[in-house]
Design a protein around this motif. Structure first.
Motif, PDB file in Angstrom:
ATOM      1  N   GLY A 168       0.788  -1.242   0.062  1.00  0.00           N
ATOM      2  CA  GLY A 168      -0.077  -0.076  -0.062  1.00  0.00           C
ATOM      3  C   GLY A 168       0.860   1.407  -0.100  1.00  0.00           C
ATOM      4  N   SER A 169       2.182   0.974  -0.155  1.00  0.00           N
ATOM      5  CA  SER A 169       2.868   2.372   0.013  1.00  0.00           C
ATOM      6  C   SER A 169       3.065   2.896  -1.501  1.00  0.00           C
ATOM      7  CB  SER A 169       4.445   1.991   0.458  1.00  0.00           C
ATOM      8  OG  SER A 169       4.966   1.260  -0.399  1.00  0.00           O
ATOM      9  N   SER A 170       3.460   4.279  -1.618  1.00  0.00           N
ATOM     10  CA  SER A 170       3.465   5.057  -2.734  1.00  0.00           C
ATOM     11  C   SER A 170       4.164   4.209  -3.959  1.00  0.00           C
ATOM     12  CB  SER A 170       4.033   6.237  -2.661  1.00  0.00           C
ATOM     13  OG  SER A 170       3.279   7.252  -1.736  1.00  0.00           O
ATOM     14  N   GLY A 171       3.543   4.248  -5.112  1.00  0.00           N
ATOM     15  CA  GLY A 171       3.913   3.581  -6.227  1.00  0.00           C
ATOM     16  C   GLY A 171       4.671   4.511  -7.012  1.00  0.00           C
ATOM     17  N   TRP A 172       5.303   3.890  -8.139  1.00  0.00           N
ATOM     18  CA  TRP A 172       6.575   5.051  -8.775  1.00  0.00           C
ATOM     19  C   TRP A 172       5.983   4.478 -10.333  1.00  0.00           C
ATOM     20  CZ3 TRP A 172       7.934   0.942  -5.787  1.00  0.00           C
ATOM     21  CH2 TRP A 172       8.631  -0.012  -6.389  1.00  0.00           C
ATOM     22  N   THR A 173       6.597   5.225 -11.287  1.00  0.00           N
ATOM     23  CA  THR A 173       6.576   4.951 -12.738  1.00  0.00           C
ATOM     24  C   THR A 173       8.130   4.962 -13.024  1.00  0.00           C
ATOM     25  OG1 THR A 173       4.669   5.972 -12.935  1.00  0.00           O
ATOM     26  CG2 THR A 173       5.940   5.716 -15.077  1.00  0.00           C
ATOM     27  N   PHE A 174       8.627   3.914 -14.262  1.00  0.00           N
ATOM     28  CA  PHE A 174       9.606   4.161 -14.739  1.00  0.00           C
ATOM     29  C   PHE A 174       9.351   3.780 -16.254  1.00  0.00           C
ATOM     30  CE2 PHE A 174       9.456  -0.409 -13.557  1.00  0.00           C
ATOM     31  CZ  PHE A 174       9.969  -0.999 -14.238  1.00  0.00           C
TER      32      PHE A 174
END
Length: 126
Positions: free
Chosen positions: A95-101
């Motif tokens: 549930g922690s913050s996601g990211w994009t790569f």
């Protein structure tokens, strides 16, 4: 349909299956169906991975901790070789913050099947 449209449809199905296997925690299926036997994975600050066995070790660790989705980018194809960009959206299972790569994928068509044979990852502009 153009050669590019056929390629884009084929790899879209590969990416969708990749995300399904990733979300199901099935690293074996993901690596077997998506990557060529001699595929390479690299990126700034990342250890280079070479071959399905090395990729399987990496993905077994990754699928346990997150789910992924993708957004297509530019693509090109020429005969049995193609490439495309994808933005990958990672959502940790805790549930922690996601990211994009972003990744550049190089593809090869072998026996009529498109397989990824090289990936270069880098951080997408936010």
């Amino acid at each position: 349909m153009t050669e590019l449209n056929i390629f884009q449809d084929a790899i879209a199905a590969k990416y969708d299956a990749h995300c399904e296997a990733f979300s199901a925690g099935d690293a074996d299926r993901l690596v077997r169906e998506f990557f060529a036997e001699d595929a390479m994975w690299s990126g700034p600050g990342l250890p280079e991975r070479l071959g399905r066995a090395d990729l399987l070790t990496m993905f077994r660790g990754l699928v346990a901790g997150a789910t992924v989705s993708h957004t297509p980018g530019r693509a090109r194809v020429d005969g049995n070789r193609g490439w495309d960009f994808r933005d990958w959206h990672v959502q940790p299972r805790d549930g922690s913050s996601g990211w994009t790569f972003r990744s550049l994928f190089c593809w090869v068509r072998r026996d009529g099947e498109w397989l990824c044979d090289a990936v270069n990852c880098f951080v997408a502009d936010q």
